[in-house]
Scaffold this motif. Structure first.
Motif, PDB file in Angstrom:
ATOM      1  N   GLN A  47       0.805  -1.212   0.000  1.00 15.54           N
ATOM      2  CA  GLN A  47       0.000   0.000   0.000  1.00 15.54           C
ATOM      3  C   GLN A  47       0.844   1.271   0.000  1.00 15.54           C
ATOM      4  OE1 GLN A  47      -2.547  -0.599   3.372  1.00 15.54           O
ATOM      5  NE2 GLN A  47      -3.700  -2.235   2.392  1.00 15.54           N
ATOM      6  N   LYS A  48       2.142   1.112  -0.123  1.00 14.92           N
ATOM      7  CA  LYS A  48       3.065   2.239  -0.175  1.00 14.92           C
ATOM      8  C   LYS A  48       3.757   2.260  -1.528  1.00 14.92           C
ATOM      9  CE  LYS A  48       5.646   5.616   1.385  1.00 14.92           C
ATOM     10  NZ  LYS A  48       5.094   6.952   1.690  1.00 14.92           N
ATOM     11  N   GLY A  49       3.833   3.424  -2.153  1.00 15.15           N
ATOM     12  CA  GLY A  49       4.523   3.552  -3.429  1.00 15.15           C
ATOM     13  C   GLY A  49       6.031   3.658  -3.243  1.00 15.15           C
ATOM     14  N   GLY A  50       6.756   3.484  -4.326  1.00 18.41           N
ATOM     15  CA  GLY A  50       8.196   3.654  -4.307  1.00 18.41           C
ATOM     16  C   GLY A  50       8.982   2.516  -3.695  1.00 18.41           C
ATOM     17  N   VAL A  51       8.368   1.323  -3.590  1.00 23.77           N
ATOM     18  CA  VAL A  51       9.050   0.181  -2.980  1.00 23.77           C
ATOM     19  C   VAL A  51       9.519  -0.839  -4.029  1.00 23.77           C
ATOM     20  CG1 VAL A  51       7.833   0.421  -0.798  1.00 23.77           C
ATOM     21  CG2 VAL A  51       6.881  -1.058  -2.578  1.00 23.77           C
ATOM     22  N   GLY A  52       9.306  -0.527  -5.310  1.00 22.30           N
ATOM     23  CA  GLY A  52       9.748  -1.443  -6.359  1.00 22.30           C
ATOM     24  C   GLY A  52       8.756  -2.545  -6.671  1.00 22.30           C
ATOM     25  N   ALA A 171      -6.533 -14.023  -5.481  1.00 18.52           N
ATOM     26  CA  ALA A 171      -5.166 -14.547  -5.384  1.00 18.52           C
ATOM     27  C   ALA A 171      -5.091 -15.936  -4.772  1.00 18.52           C
ATOM     28  CB  ALA A 171      -4.317 -13.590  -4.553  1.00 18.52           C
ATOM     29  N   ASN A 172      -4.090 -16.702  -5.230  1.00 20.17           N
ATOM     30  CA  ASN A 172      -3.630 -17.892  -4.520  1.00 20.17           C
ATOM     31  C   ASN A 172      -2.457 -17.558  -3.616  1.00 20.17           C
ATOM     32  OD1 ASN A 172      -4.268 -19.208  -7.612  1.00 20.17           O
ATOM     33  ND2 ASN A 172      -5.344 -20.077  -5.843  1.00 20.17           N
ATOM     34  N   ALA A 173      -1.632 -16.594  -4.055  1.00 17.86           N
ATOM     35  CA  ALA A 173      -0.423 -16.234  -3.314  1.00 17.86           C
ATOM     36  C   ALA A 173      -0.191 -14.735  -3.418  1.00 17.86           C
ATOM     37  CB  ALA A 173       0.779 -16.994  -3.858  1.00 17.86           C
ATOM     38  N   VAL A 174       0.386 -14.155  -2.351  1.00 18.43           N
ATOM     39  CA  VAL A 174       0.667 -12.720  -2.301  1.00 18.43           C
ATOM     40  C   VAL A 174       2.107 -12.522  -1.846  1.00 18.43           C
ATOM     41  CG1 VAL A 174       0.012 -10.493  -1.306  1.00 18.43           C
ATOM     42  CG2 VAL A 174      -1.735 -12.251  -1.694  1.00 18.43           C
ATOM     43  N   VAL A 175       2.822 -11.637  -2.529  1.00 14.97           N
ATOM     44  CA  VAL A 175       4.169 -11.266  -2.097  1.00 14.97           C
ATOM     45  C   VAL A 175       4.219  -9.757  -1.948  1.00 14.97           C
ATOM     46  CG1 VAL A 175       5.058 -11.152  -4.474  1.00 14.97           C
ATOM     47  CG2 VAL A 175       6.643 -11.476  -2.563  1.00 14.97           C
ATOM     48  N   THR A 176       4.946  -9.277  -0.933  1.00 13.25           N
ATOM     49  CA  THR A 176       4.962  -7.862  -0.591  1.00 13.25           C
ATOM     50  C   THR A 176       6.376  -7.294  -0.658  1.00 13.25           C
ATOM     51  OG1 THR A 176       3.096  -8.214   0.910  1.00 13.25           O
ATOM     52  CG2 THR A 176       4.336  -6.163   1.170  1.00 13.25           C
ATOM     53  N   PRO A 177       6.729  -6.574  -1.731  1.00 13.64           N
ATOM     54  CA  PRO A 177       8.010  -5.859  -1.753  1.00 13.64           C
ATOM     55  C   PRO A 177       7.996  -4.725  -0.735  1.00 13.64           C
ATOM     56  CG  PRO A 177       7.114  -6.121  -3.972  1.00 13.64           C
ATOM     57  CD  PRO A 177       6.008  -6.449  -3.004  1.00 13.64           C
ATOM     58  N   LEU A 178       9.144  -4.507  -0.089  1.00 13.06           N
ATOM     59  CA  LEU A 178       9.213  -3.488   0.952  1.00 13.06           C
ATOM     60  C   LEU A 178      10.586  -2.852   0.984  1.00 13.06           C
ATOM     61  CD1 LEU A 178       7.757  -2.193   3.460  1.00 13.06           C
ATOM     62  CD2 LEU A 178       8.877  -3.957   4.832  1.00 13.06           C
ATOM     63  N   GLY A 179      10.612  -1.515   1.010  1.00 10.57           N
ATOM     64  CA  GLY A 179      11.860  -0.803   1.218  1.00 10.57           C
ATOM     65  C   GLY A 179      12.156  -0.690   2.702  1.00 10.57           C
ATOM     66  N   LEU A 180      13.387  -0.333   3.025  1.00  7.70           N
ATOM     67  CA  LEU A 180      13.794  -0.286   4.429  1.00  7.70           C
ATOM     68  C   LEU A 180      13.954   1.133   4.970  1.00  7.70           C
ATOM     69  CD1 LEU A 180      16.303  -3.266   4.535  1.00  7.70           C
ATOM     70  CD2 LEU A 180      14.099  -3.102   5.703  1.00  7.70           C
ATOM     71  N   ASP A 181      13.574   2.141   4.176  1.00  5.07           N
ATOM     72  CA  ASP A 181      13.550   3.495   4.708  1.00  5.07           C
ATOM     73  C   ASP A 181      12.287   3.675   5.545  1.00  5.07           C
ATOM     74  OD1 ASP A 181      12.503   3.281   1.851  1.00  5.07           O
ATOM     75  OD2 ASP A 181      11.493   5.087   2.566  1.00  5.07           O
ATOM     76  N   ALA A 183       9.822   5.778   5.537  1.00  3.16           N
ATOM     77  CA  ALA A 183       8.564   6.040   4.835  1.00  3.16           C
ATOM     78  C   ALA A 183       7.950   4.762   4.269  1.00  3.16           C
ATOM     79  CB  ALA A 183       8.793   7.044   3.712  1.00  3.16           C
ATOM     80  N   SER A 184       8.798   3.823   3.847  1.00  5.35           N
ATOM     81  CA  SER A 184       8.300   2.599   3.226  1.00  5.35           C
ATOM     82  C   SER A 184       7.584   1.694   4.212  1.00  5.35           C
ATOM     83  CB  SER A 184       9.453   1.834   2.565  1.00  5.35           C
ATOM     84  OG  SER A 184       9.988   2.570   1.493  1.00  5.35           O
ATOM     85  N   PHE A 185       7.885   1.865   5.518  1.00  3.75           N
ATOM     86  CA  PHE A 185       7.230   1.033   6.524  1.00  3.75           C
ATOM     87  C   PHE A 185       5.766   1.425   6.733  1.00  3.75           C
ATOM     88  CE2 PHE A 185      10.066  -1.926   8.568  1.00  3.75           C
ATOM     89  CZ  PHE A 185      11.324  -1.505   8.127  1.00  3.75           C
ATOM     90  N   GLU A 186       5.405   2.639   6.286  1.00  2.85           N
ATOM     91  CA  GLU A 186       4.045   3.110   6.485  1.00  2.85           C
ATOM     92  C   GLU A 186       3.073   2.225   5.713  1.00  2.85           C
ATOM     93  OE1 GLU A 186       3.830   7.171   5.362  1.00  2.85           O
ATOM     94  OE2 GLU A 186       5.407   7.822   6.736  1.00  2.85           O
TER      95      GLU A 186
END
Length: 288
Positions: A47-52, A171-181, A183-186
């Motif tokens: 739900q956060k943009g800019g995480v790739g 979905a059958n499966a969900v994957v969540t890309p996440l940055g470590l700054d 803002a990305s944790f929001e």
């Protein structure tokens, strides 16, 4: 599920949705997946943009297309993944927005052998103003559209809303890309809660494969600390493969190629190795 309080007061189901068991066979001699029966649908969401998210989505599609027949679905109104595969978005109302209507099926455009796309279109963002019940429609449409495909990959918008919910229900499966700054944790806690509630209430067959760390800067002290904290808090829900922040990845994306097809230079080669490892991990878990 605080963002969707009305969901629990609508009679969208009235009954438990029965999941369909999937049976998979593996041809070890060729290391290719032979899917028997229903298609595997993998949703890439945050739900956060800019995480790739889009970057990983298109790489996952490219990887899977080397092994299976793939249908890519772009429900992000920005249409960046659509432009990676095609010249532009679909005409208004003919692409992925149709997944959320009772009308005609969306158009499917062949990219090349083993890869096709339901592109983003210019009315996709209007879905968020539609009645909440539209979240049930993508699952039904995709059951028909994905016939003959082994894997469906859905790139979702970086926000809560009907398109994200519709994708999770399908979905059958969900994957969540996440940055470590910071803002990305929001929003990560809200997303994990949404996944949990959708799985419990509407899609018991959905599995959360895990959180994929992306754009990691190992020289950054704050990011190293955030990674340790995340691993301590979530354990093996954080995938073991980490994608570091490497400039050749963006260059490859701009040139509409996966990073392993642009492997000149040490940084590009390392990025290619990381992305292939991450795609293999997600693909293997999703089809297990």
């Amino acid at each position: 599920m605080g963002a969707y309080p009305e969901l629990w007061y609508t009679a969208t189901t009235g009954r438990r949705i029965t999941s369909i068991c999937l049976f998979f066979g593996f041809r070890c001699e060729s290391c290719r997946l032979e899917v028997r029966g229903m298609t595997v649908t993998i949703v890439v969401s945050n739900q956060k943009g800019g995480v790739g998210k889009t970057m990983f989505s298109v790489h996952l599609a490219e990887y899977c297309a080397e092994r299976a027949k793939v249908l890519f679905v772009d429900v992000d109104g920005q249409g960046n993944s659509t432009r990676f595969f095609l010249d532009d978005r679909a005409k208004a109302g003919k692409g992925a927005s149709r997944l959320f209507s009772d009308g005609e099926a969306p158009e499917i455009i062949k990219v090349r052998e083993n890869l096709a796309i339901i592109p983003a279109d210019k009315t996709l963002n209007d879905v968020e103003a539609a009645p909440l019940e539209v979240i049930m429609l993508p699952r039904r449409h995709l059951a028909a559209c994905a016939a003959g495909y082994d894997v469906v990959i859905i790139d979702t918008p970086p926000s809560q809303g009907r398109r994200l919910l519709g994708a999770l229900i399908a979905a059958n499966a969900v994957v969540t890309p996440l940055g470590l700054d910071k803002a990305s944790f929001e929003g990560i806690e809200d997303l994990l809660n949404d996944i949990k509630v959708v799985r419990a209430k509407m899609n018991p067959s959905m599995r959360h494969i895990g959180i994929l760390i992306n754009r990691f800067k190992p020289a950054n002290k704050e990011q190293r600390a955030n990674l340790r904290a995340l691993q301590a808090d979530l354990g093996d829900r954080v995938l073991s493969t980490v994608l570091q922040d490497r400039s050749p990845v963006g260059t490859a994306f701009d040139n509409r190629k996966p990073i392993w097809k642009r492997s000149k230079g040490e940084s590009a080669q390392r990025a290619a190795h990381e992305f292939r490892a991450a795609c293999e991990l997600v693909y293997t878990r999703a089809t297990a």
